[in-house]
Scaffold this motif. Sequence first.
Motif, PDB file in Angstrom:
ATOM      1  N   VAL A  47      10.822 -35.978   3.664  1.00  0.00           N
ATOM      2  CA  VAL A  47       9.741 -36.460   4.542  1.00  0.00           C
ATOM      3  C   VAL A  47       9.986 -37.875   5.044  1.00  0.00           C
ATOM      4  CG1 VAL A  47       8.037 -34.921   3.519  1.00  0.00           C
ATOM      5  CG2 VAL A  47       8.319 -37.231   2.594  1.00  0.00           C
ATOM      6  N   THR A  48      11.015 -38.546   4.543  1.00  0.00           N
ATOM      7  CA  THR A  48      11.387 -39.862   5.072  1.00  0.00           C
ATOM      8  C   THR A  48      12.640 -39.784   5.932  1.00  0.00           C
ATOM      9  OG1 THR A  48      12.586 -40.352   3.008  1.00  0.00           O
ATOM     10  CG2 THR A  48      10.320 -41.183   3.195  1.00  0.00           C
ATOM     11  N   GLY A  49      13.114 -38.571   6.187  1.00  0.00           N
ATOM     12  CA  GLY A  49      14.254 -38.386   7.074  1.00  0.00           C
ATOM     13  C   GLY A  49      15.610 -38.609   6.457  1.00  0.00           C
ATOM     14  N   LYS A  50      15.670 -38.774   5.136  1.00  0.00           N
ATOM     15  CA  LYS A  50      16.950 -39.016   4.471  1.00  0.00           C
ATOM     16  C   LYS A  50      17.673 -37.716   4.125  1.00  0.00           C
ATOM     17  CE  LYS A  50      15.289 -43.376   2.486  1.00  0.00           C
ATOM     18  NZ  LYS A  50      14.978 -44.109   1.243  1.00  0.00           N
ATOM     19  N   GLU A  51      16.955 -36.610   4.124  1.00  0.00           N
ATOM     20  CA  GLU A  51      17.545 -35.307   3.835  1.00  0.00           C
ATOM     21  C   GLU A  51      17.192 -34.341   4.948  1.00  0.00           C
ATOM     22  OE1 GLU A  51      15.908 -34.295   0.057  1.00  0.00           O
ATOM     23  OE2 GLU A  51      17.225 -35.629  -1.072  1.00  0.00           O
ATOM     24  N   ALA A  52      18.154 -33.505   5.337  1.00  0.00           N
ATOM     25  CA  ALA A  52      17.943 -32.591   6.461  1.00  0.00           C
ATOM     26  C   ALA A  52      17.036 -31.421   6.104  1.00  0.00           C
ATOM     27  CB  ALA A  52      19.286 -32.067   6.966  1.00  0.00           C
ATOM     28  N   ALA A  53      16.992 -31.077   4.831  1.00  0.00           N
ATOM     29  CA  ALA A  53      16.172 -29.946   4.385  1.00  0.00           C
ATOM     30  C   ALA A  53      15.557 -30.274   3.034  1.00  0.00           C
ATOM     31  CB  ALA A  53      17.026 -28.683   4.287  1.00  0.00           C
ATOM     32  N   PRO A  54      14.399 -29.722   2.741  1.00  0.00           N
ATOM     33  CA  PRO A  54      13.780 -29.991   1.436  1.00  0.00           C
ATOM     34  C   PRO A  54      14.581 -29.355   0.316  1.00  0.00           C
ATOM     35  CG  PRO A  54      12.527 -28.321   2.634  1.00  0.00           C
ATOM     36  CD  PRO A  54      13.549 -28.864   3.580  1.00  0.00           C
ATOM     37  N   ALA A  56      15.466 -27.706  -3.472  1.00  0.00           N
ATOM     38  CA  ALA A  56      14.798 -26.636  -4.220  1.00  0.00           C
ATOM     39  C   ALA A  56      13.660 -27.176  -5.078  1.00  0.00           C
ATOM     40  CB  ALA A  56      15.821 -25.896  -5.087  1.00  0.00           C
ATOM     41  N   GLU A  57      13.854 -28.364  -5.683  1.00  0.00           N
ATOM     42  CA  GLU A  57      12.817 -28.938  -6.540  1.00  0.00           C
ATOM     43  C   GLU A  57      11.560 -29.266  -5.741  1.00  0.00           C
ATOM     44  OE1 GLU A  57      15.851 -30.014  -6.212  1.00  0.00           O
ATOM     45  OE2 GLU A  57      16.851 -29.834  -8.160  1.00  0.00           O
ATOM     46  N   CYS A  58      11.748 -29.705  -4.492  1.00  0.00           N
ATOM     47  CA  CYS A  58      10.627 -30.011  -3.609  1.00  0.00           C
ATOM     48  C   CYS A  58       9.844 -28.739  -3.296  1.00  0.00           C
ATOM     49  CB  CYS A  58      11.148 -30.647  -2.328  1.00  0.00           C
ATOM     50  SG  CYS A  58       9.925 -30.754  -0.986  1.00  0.00           S
ATOM     51  N   CYS A  59      10.555 -27.684  -2.909  1.00  0.00           N
ATOM     52  CA  CYS A  59       9.876 -26.430  -2.559  1.00  0.00           C
ATOM     53  C   CYS A  59       9.174 -25.821  -3.771  1.00  0.00           C
ATOM     54  CB  CYS A  59      10.889 -25.441  -1.978  1.00  0.00           C
ATOM     55  SG  CYS A  59      11.455 -25.920  -0.317  1.00  0.00           S
ATOM     56  N   ALA A  60       9.763 -26.004  -4.945  1.00  0.00           N
ATOM     57  CA  ALA A  60       9.099 -25.529  -6.162  1.00  0.00           C
ATOM     58  C   ALA A  60       7.784 -26.273  -6.356  1.00  0.00           C
ATOM     59  CB  ALA A  60      10.010 -25.726  -7.370  1.00  0.00           C
ATOM     60  N   GLY A  61       7.767 -27.556  -6.030  1.00  0.00           N
ATOM     61  CA  GLY A  61       6.547 -28.349  -6.143  1.00  0.00           C
ATOM     62  C   GLY A  61       5.490 -27.905  -5.149  1.00  0.00           C
ATOM     63  N   VAL A  62       5.907 -27.598  -3.916  1.00  0.00           N
ATOM     64  CA  VAL A  62       4.972 -27.112  -2.903  1.00  0.00           C
ATOM     65  C   VAL A  62       4.337 -25.799  -3.359  1.00  0.00           C
ATOM     66  CG1 VAL A  62       4.759 -26.247  -0.537  1.00  0.00           C
ATOM     67  CG2 VAL A  62       6.161 -28.261  -1.003  1.00  0.00           C
ATOM     68  N   LYS A  63       5.157 -24.910  -3.912  1.00  0.00           N
ATOM     69  CA  LYS A  63       4.641 -23.624  -4.399  1.00  0.00           C
ATOM     70  C   LYS A  63       3.709 -23.828  -5.593  1.00  0.00           C
ATOM     71  CE  LYS A  63       8.636 -21.078  -2.695  1.00  0.00           C
ATOM     72  NZ  LYS A  63       9.866 -20.335  -3.019  1.00  0.00           N
ATOM     73  N   SER A  64       3.985 -24.842  -6.388  1.00  0.00           N
ATOM     74  CA  SER A  64       3.124 -25.140  -7.524  1.00  0.00           C
ATOM     75  C   SER A  64       1.745 -25.590  -7.049  1.00  0.00           C
ATOM     76  CB  SER A  64       3.760 -26.226  -8.394  1.00  0.00           C
ATOM     77  OG  SER A  64       2.912 -26.597  -9.452  1.00  0.00           O
ATOM     78  N   ARG A  98       4.343 -32.288   8.206  1.00  0.00           N
ATOM     79  CA  ARG A  98       3.597 -31.135   8.731  1.00  0.00           C
ATOM     80  C   ARG A  98       4.359 -29.825   8.512  1.00  0.00           C
ATOM     81  NH1 ARG A  98       4.130 -31.261  14.705  1.00  0.00           N
ATOM     82  NH2 ARG A  98       6.095 -30.307  14.075  1.00  0.00           N
ATOM     83  N   ASP A  99       5.678 -29.875   8.700  1.00  0.00           N
ATOM     84  CA  ASP A  99       6.488 -28.655   8.628  1.00  0.00           C
ATOM     85  C   ASP A  99       6.995 -28.336   7.223  1.00  0.00           C
ATOM     86  OD1 ASP A  99       6.147 -28.500  11.357  1.00  0.00           O
ATOM     87  OD2 ASP A  99       8.082 -29.410  11.835  1.00  0.00           O
ATOM     88  N   LEU A 100       6.712 -29.201   6.259  1.00  0.00           N
ATOM     89  CA  LEU A 100       7.222 -29.008   4.903  1.00  0.00           C
ATOM     90  C   LEU A 100       6.855 -27.648   4.307  1.00  0.00           C
ATOM     91  CD1 LEU A 100       8.670 -30.018   2.369  1.00  0.00           C
ATOM     92  CD2 LEU A 100       6.552 -31.191   1.714  1.00  0.00           C
ATOM     93  N   VAL A 164      10.357 -18.585   9.484  1.00  0.00           N
ATOM     94  CA  VAL A 164      11.480 -17.787   9.993  1.00  0.00           C
ATOM     95  C   VAL A 164      11.823 -18.212  11.416  1.00  0.00           C
ATOM     96  CG1 VAL A 164      12.216 -15.459  10.648  1.00  0.00           C
ATOM     97  CG2 VAL A 164      10.986 -15.820   8.509  1.00  0.00           C
ATOM     98  N   TRP A 165      10.794 -18.379  12.239  1.00  0.00           N
ATOM     99  CA  TRP A 165      11.022 -18.782  13.626  1.00  0.00           C
ATOM    100  C   TRP A 165      11.679 -20.165  13.693  1.00  0.00           C
ATOM    101  CZ3 TRP A 165      11.111 -16.311  18.066  1.00  0.00           C
ATOM    102  CH2 TRP A 165      11.111 -17.045  19.247  1.00  0.00           C
ATOM    103  N   SER A 166      11.239 -21.075  12.857  1.00  0.00           N
ATOM    104  CA  SER A 166      11.822 -22.419  12.833  1.00  0.00           C
ATOM    105  C   SER A 166      13.288 -22.366  12.418  1.00  0.00           C
ATOM    106  CB  SER A 166      11.038 -23.320  11.869  1.00  0.00           C
ATOM    107  OG  SER A 166       9.705 -23.483  12.305  1.00  0.00           O
ATOM    108  N   HIS A 167      13.613 -21.481  11.463  1.00  0.00           N
ATOM    109  CA  HIS A 167      14.998 -21.355  11.026  1.00  0.00           C
ATOM    110  C   HIS A 167      15.869 -20.804  12.154  1.00  0.00           C
ATOM    111  CE1 HIS A 167      18.243 -21.144   8.157  1.00  0.00           C
ATOM    112  NE2 HIS A 167      18.429 -19.859   8.409  1.00  0.00           N
ATOM    113  N   ILE A 168      15.358 -19.828  12.887  1.00  0.00           N
ATOM    114  CA  ILE A 168      16.099 -19.290  14.028  1.00  0.00           C
ATOM    115  C   ILE A 168      16.322 -20.386  15.066  1.00  0.00           C
ATOM    116  CG2 ILE A 168      15.975 -17.680  15.979  1.00  0.00           C
ATOM    117  CD1 ILE A 168      14.428 -15.772  14.161  1.00  0.00           C
TER     118      ILE A 168
END
Length: 215
Positions: A47-54, A56-64, A98-100, A164-168
């Motif tokens: 979210v600070t632009g230092k990584e191109a994609a979130p 796995a640990e970040c996505c696990a947190g979002v799901k939590s 927003r897109d996280l 999915v659309w964003s990935h395409i």
Amino acid sequence: MKRSAVAAAVVVALAAVVFLLAAARPGQGAVTCADVDADLRPCVGYVTGKEAAPPAECCAGVKSIRAMPSGTAERRLACECVKQAAARYKGLDTDAIRDLPAACGSQLPFPLRLDFDCSTYVYNRALYIYWVRENLTVLMWIYATISEELLDLVLRQSVMAFGVWSHIQSIFSGNKPSRVVHLEAELYGLCQGDLTIVAYCHKLQSLATAFADTF
């Protein structure tokens, strides 16, 4: 599309429904800002632009966070906790925030916007079920209209149609230079030949549209 690809798409879509409906059930335990903060800390780089994609640990947190208790009061608190956590960091990319959820394939019940008024959130199960159905409709439409090669790339990326659309979109955006070269070669080599004038003009229009999509 081959039968195996269709079957895989259907399985993923049904799994998406099961996952999203399960997320609508009330969770157990109390929501704490400490838990929310710990869940989102791995997302700071993204979210600070230092990584191109979130990661796995970040996505696990979002799901939590998504699995937290689903009552209105609990989700309002979770929303406030997210905003408090974000306030401690500088240089945040509002688009990335927003897109996280979509990037992680796990939509949150409230929008991730720093200006969102968490007190306005109201949990509506009927509306959520309606949204799940509509998401599935769009998801199946995407699966049915893309090529089998592209389907293989996006099939298990997200249970969210937007994800999915964003990935395409990212696949084609990252391939723009080579796509322009390919389109130029096709244009320069195009001749009417046996085509009718209508078919020839339609082909030119298709190439013009494809060129416009690269900008």
